[in-house]
Design a protein around this motif. Structure first.
Motif, PDB file in Angstrom:
ATOM      1  N   PHE A 160     -12.641 -51.198   8.768  1.00 44.62           N
ATOM      2  CA  PHE A 160     -11.525 -50.796   8.064  1.00 44.62           C
ATOM      3  C   PHE A 160     -10.426 -49.987   8.923  1.00 44.62           C
ATOM      4  CE2 PHE A 160      -9.802 -47.188   5.673  1.00 44.62           C
ATOM      5  CZ  PHE A 160      -9.205 -47.950   4.646  1.00 44.62           C
ATOM      6  N   LEU A 161     -11.210 -49.127   9.709  1.00 44.21           N
ATOM      7  CA  LEU A 161     -10.331 -48.230  10.713  1.00 44.21           C
ATOM      8  C   LEU A 161      -9.484 -48.934  11.578  1.00 44.21           C
ATOM      9  CD1 LEU A 161     -12.747 -45.199  11.340  1.00 44.21           C
ATOM     10  CD2 LEU A 161     -10.819 -45.262   9.799  1.00 44.21           C
ATOM     11  N   PHE A 162     -10.217 -49.926  12.229  1.00 45.59           N
ATOM     12  CA  PHE A 162      -9.317 -50.876  12.982  1.00 45.59           C
ATOM     13  C   PHE A 162      -8.216 -51.530  12.608  1.00 45.59           C
ATOM     14  CE2 PHE A 162      -8.661 -55.050  15.129  1.00 45.59           C
ATOM     15  CZ  PHE A 162      -8.209 -54.453  16.411  1.00 45.59           C
ATOM     16  N   LYS A 163      -8.185 -51.941  11.269  1.00 49.18           N
ATOM     17  CA  LYS A 163      -7.401 -52.712  10.567  1.00 49.18           C
ATOM     18  C   LYS A 163      -6.361 -51.719  10.226  1.00 49.18           C
ATOM     19  CE  LYS A 163      -9.778 -56.613   8.598  1.00 49.18           C
ATOM     20  NZ  LYS A 163     -10.126 -57.173   7.304  1.00 49.18           N
ATOM     21  N   ALA A 164      -6.442 -50.429   9.859  1.00 48.78           N
ATOM     22  CA  ALA A 164      -5.651 -49.275   9.320  1.00 48.78           C
ATOM     23  C   ALA A 164      -4.784 -48.909  10.518  1.00 48.78           C
ATOM     24  CB  ALA A 164      -6.348 -48.064   8.710  1.00 48.78           C
ATOM     25  N   VAL A 165      -5.349 -48.765  11.532  1.00 48.81           N
ATOM     26  CA  VAL A 165      -4.900 -48.462  12.943  1.00 48.81           C
ATOM     27  C   VAL A 165      -3.589 -49.611  13.313  1.00 48.81           C
ATOM     28  CG1 VAL A 165      -4.998 -47.893  15.303  1.00 48.81           C
ATOM     29  CG2 VAL A 165      -6.394 -46.774  13.633  1.00 48.81           C
ATOM     30  N   LEU A 166      -4.152 -50.979  13.155  1.00 48.57           N
ATOM     31  CA  LEU A 166      -3.342 -51.831  13.469  1.00 48.57           C
ATOM     32  C   LEU A 166      -2.197 -52.078  12.529  1.00 48.57           C
ATOM     33  CD1 LEU A 166      -2.974 -54.618  15.301  1.00 48.57           C
ATOM     34  CD2 LEU A 166      -4.392 -55.760  13.229  1.00 48.57           C
ATOM     35  N   TRP A 167      -2.044 -51.739  11.398  1.00 52.95           N
ATOM     36  CA  TRP A 167      -1.049 -51.826  10.479  1.00 52.95           C
ATOM     37  C   TRP A 167      -0.194 -50.567  10.649  1.00 52.95           C
ATOM     38  CZ3 TRP A 167       0.907 -55.760   8.322  1.00 52.95           C
ATOM     39  CH2 TRP A 167       0.132 -57.048   7.979  1.00 52.95           C
ATOM     40  N   ILE A 188       1.787 -51.610  13.685  1.00 56.45           N
ATOM     41  CA  ILE A 188       2.675 -52.545  13.543  1.00 56.45           C
ATOM     42  C   ILE A 188       3.889 -52.168  12.602  1.00 56.45           C
ATOM     43  CG2 ILE A 188       2.905 -54.548  12.130  1.00 56.45           C
ATOM     44  CD1 ILE A 188       0.517 -55.591  12.722  1.00 56.45           C
ATOM     45  N   ILE A 189       3.629 -51.149  11.968  1.00 53.35           N
ATOM     46  CA  ILE A 189       4.715 -50.434  11.020  1.00 53.35           C
ATOM     47  C   ILE A 189       5.526 -49.492  11.901  1.00 53.35           C
ATOM     48  CG2 ILE A 189       5.141 -48.791   9.254  1.00 53.35           C
ATOM     49  CD1 ILE A 189       2.713 -50.178   7.616  1.00 53.35           C
ATOM     50  N   ALA A 190       4.794 -48.731  12.671  1.00 53.12           N
ATOM     51  CA  ALA A 190       5.477 -48.024  13.843  1.00 53.12           C
ATOM     52  C   ALA A 190       6.646 -48.735  14.682  1.00 53.12           C
ATOM     53  CB  ALA A 190       4.539 -47.104  14.507  1.00 53.12           C
ATOM     54  N   GLY A 191       6.030 -49.931  15.275  1.00 51.01           N
ATOM     55  CA  GLY A 191       6.807 -50.780  16.127  1.00 51.01           C
ATOM     56  C   GLY A 191       7.842 -51.162  15.331  1.00 51.01           C
TER      57      GLY A 191
END
Length: 61
Positions: A25-32, A35-38
């Motif tokens: 869950f933490l990995f998916k949250a950090v990934l999203w 992506i949003i920040a990029g």
């Protein structure tokens, strides 16, 4: 003794399942978030490039 070993293995298995779910869950949250920040960064850079200053004064010597 056999049931203690089986119980320990079950407890360890459940602990790894919970830990894996939390880390996943933490990995998916950090990934999203990345992506949003990029996307925000690229949008801001594009906006700055398009609506940049048209007044390009050269610095005199």
């Amino acid at each position: 003794m056999f049931w203690k070993i089986v119980g320990g293995l079950i407890v360890a298995w459940v602990a790894f399942m919970v830990l894996g779910a939390v880390i996943g869950f933490l990995f998916k949250a950090v990934l999203w978030i990345a992506i949003i920040a990029g996307a925000v960064f690229l949008g801001t850079a594009a906006y700055g490039a398009i609506s940049g200053k048209k007044n390009t004064k050269q610095v005199g010597r």
